[in-house]
Design an enzyme around this catalytic site. Structure first.
Site, mmCIF file in Angstrom:
data_model
loop_
_atom_site.group_PDB
_atom_site.id
_atom_site.type_symbol
_atom_site.label_atom_id
_atom_site.label_comp_id
_atom_site.label_asym_id
_atom_site.label_seq_id
_atom_site.Cartn_x
_atom_site.Cartn_y
_atom_site.Cartn_z
ATOM 1 N N CYS A 125 112.224 25.060 -2.770
ATOM 2 C CA CYS A 125 112.431 23.887 -2.014
ATOM 3 C C CYS A 125 114.009 23.765 -2.014
ATOM 4 O O CYS A 125 114.713 24.371 -2.106
ATOM 5 C CB CYS A 125 111.480 22.629 -2.612
ATOM 6 S SG CYS A 125 111.494 21.352 -1.598
ATOM 7 N N ASP A 194 109.230 15.973 -8.905
ATOM 8 C CA ASP A 194 109.025 14.804 -8.327
ATOM 9 C C ASP A 194 108.562 13.828 -9.434
ATOM 10 O O ASP A 194 108.825 12.465 -9.544
ATOM 11 C CB ASP A 194 108.101 14.919 -7.016
ATOM 12 C CG ASP A 194 108.947 15.592 -5.708
ATOM 13 O OD1 ASP A 194 108.777 16.835 -5.824
ATOM 14 O OD2 ASP A 194 109.366 14.996 -5.130
#
Ligand code: RI2
Length: 308
Positions: A125, A194
């Site tokens: 990512c 996250d």
């Protein structure tokens, strides 16, 4: 209104990355406080509270967003008057943003100590914290190269390869399904976060847990890069992390009638697959997550939850 614009932009991924959404939320609350024109302290507090809830609702998974709102609004119950509250919110937002940016820099230095000259690194990512580690190692003169996953469906890997190539770092883009095949060439996998749960599990971009499994099988260490505000006080209270599922059109459109699509955008990697977590307070074991939550985020953070 900046706050609504920010919340919408977070929802539609115009603003993305767990750290950036957190800093943007703090900044939006600061703007709300600076521009409050009314003359009621209670009304002002309600407005900020609603603003915080709107921001938190914009994306459900990254705890960074919730922690940023808590850190910015924490003094609201103790404000003596409107100006006092305004000053407190502005100060808290500024200090959150400053510390968040500093944390990325410190994580870069701490994580880079784990990178050796000649290493081939895999990243997934587009994580500013993970990129800070890789770029710091490169700036230290280490001869490194990087494999970056495409990260479907949003293809944030394209941002990663641009960033690394702009920094002069040799980088190769691979599709997500090439991870296990490439793993035999990898020395270290470096990913962002996250949310880090109290049991040390990592919630990160979909595909992270497959990378962790492939890395584990090949005895490649997985380093997670996470600022302390990505650790979740909610998980200490037994809450599960909500995994966001986004619009199916992000995956594909115009499929034959009856074909379903699912688009979960995060997954969970158990602590046993994580070698270390680079935080701004040190390189820790995932099993130390509980201590980070209690010692760094504190009971105040837990207490504030009563206003949820
Ligand atoms: P930084 C991103 O989520 C990715 O999952 C990335 O690993 C994580 O945030 C942390 O990014 P998304 O917003 O805070 O792209 O390290 O869904 O930049």
């Amino acid at each position: 209104m900046k706050l609504i614009e920010t919340a919408n932009s977070i929802k539609t991924m115009g603003i993305r990355g767990a750290g950036l959404i957190a800093r943007s939320a703090a900044d939006a609350l600061k703007d709300l406080a600076e521009n409050y024109q009314g003359n009621s302290l209670n009304e002002f507090i309600d407005l900020l509270d609603q603003g915080g809830k709107t921001l938190v609702a914009s994306r459900p998974t990254a705890i960074s967003l919730w922690n940023a709102v808590q850190a910015t609004l924490k003094d609201a119950p103790r404000a003596e008057n409107i100006e006092d509250l305004r000053t407190k919110i502005v100060k808290n937002a500024d200090s959150f943003i400053l510390n968040s940016n500093k944390a990325v820099e410190i994580i870069g230095k701490i994580g880079a100590n784990r990178i050796k000259d000649g290493d081939t690194i895999l990243t997934h990512c587009n994580s500013k914290a993970a990129l800070s580690v890789i770029k710091t190692a490169f700036k230290q003169g280490k001869d490194i190269s990087v494999y970056a996953t495409e990260s479907r469906p949003w293809r944030q890997g394209l941002l990663t390869v641009k960033d690394l190539s702009d920094a002069g770092i040799p980088v190769t883009l691979i599709v997500d399904s090439a991870v296990r095949w490439i793993m035999k060439e990898i020395d270290l996998a470096v990913v962002g976060a996250d949310t880090v749960c109290s049991n040390g599990a990592l919630i990160n971009k979909i595909g992270t847990s497959q990378i962790a499994l492939a890395a584990h099988e090949a005895r490649v260490p997985l380093m997670v890069c996470a600022e302390s505000y990505k650790f979740s006080p909610k998980t200490i209270q037994g809450e599960m992390v909500e995994i966001e599922e986004r619009e199916t059109s992000e995956v594909a459109t115009n499929l034959p009638p009856g074909v379903k699509i699912r688009n979960p955008v995060f997954d969970s990697t158990p602590a046993e697959y994580i070698d270390s977590i680079a935080t701004e307070i040190g390189l820790i074991s995932p099993y130390a997550a509980y201590e980070v939550i209690v010692n760094k985020l504190g009971h105040e953070c837990l207490f504030e939850r009563e206003s949820d």
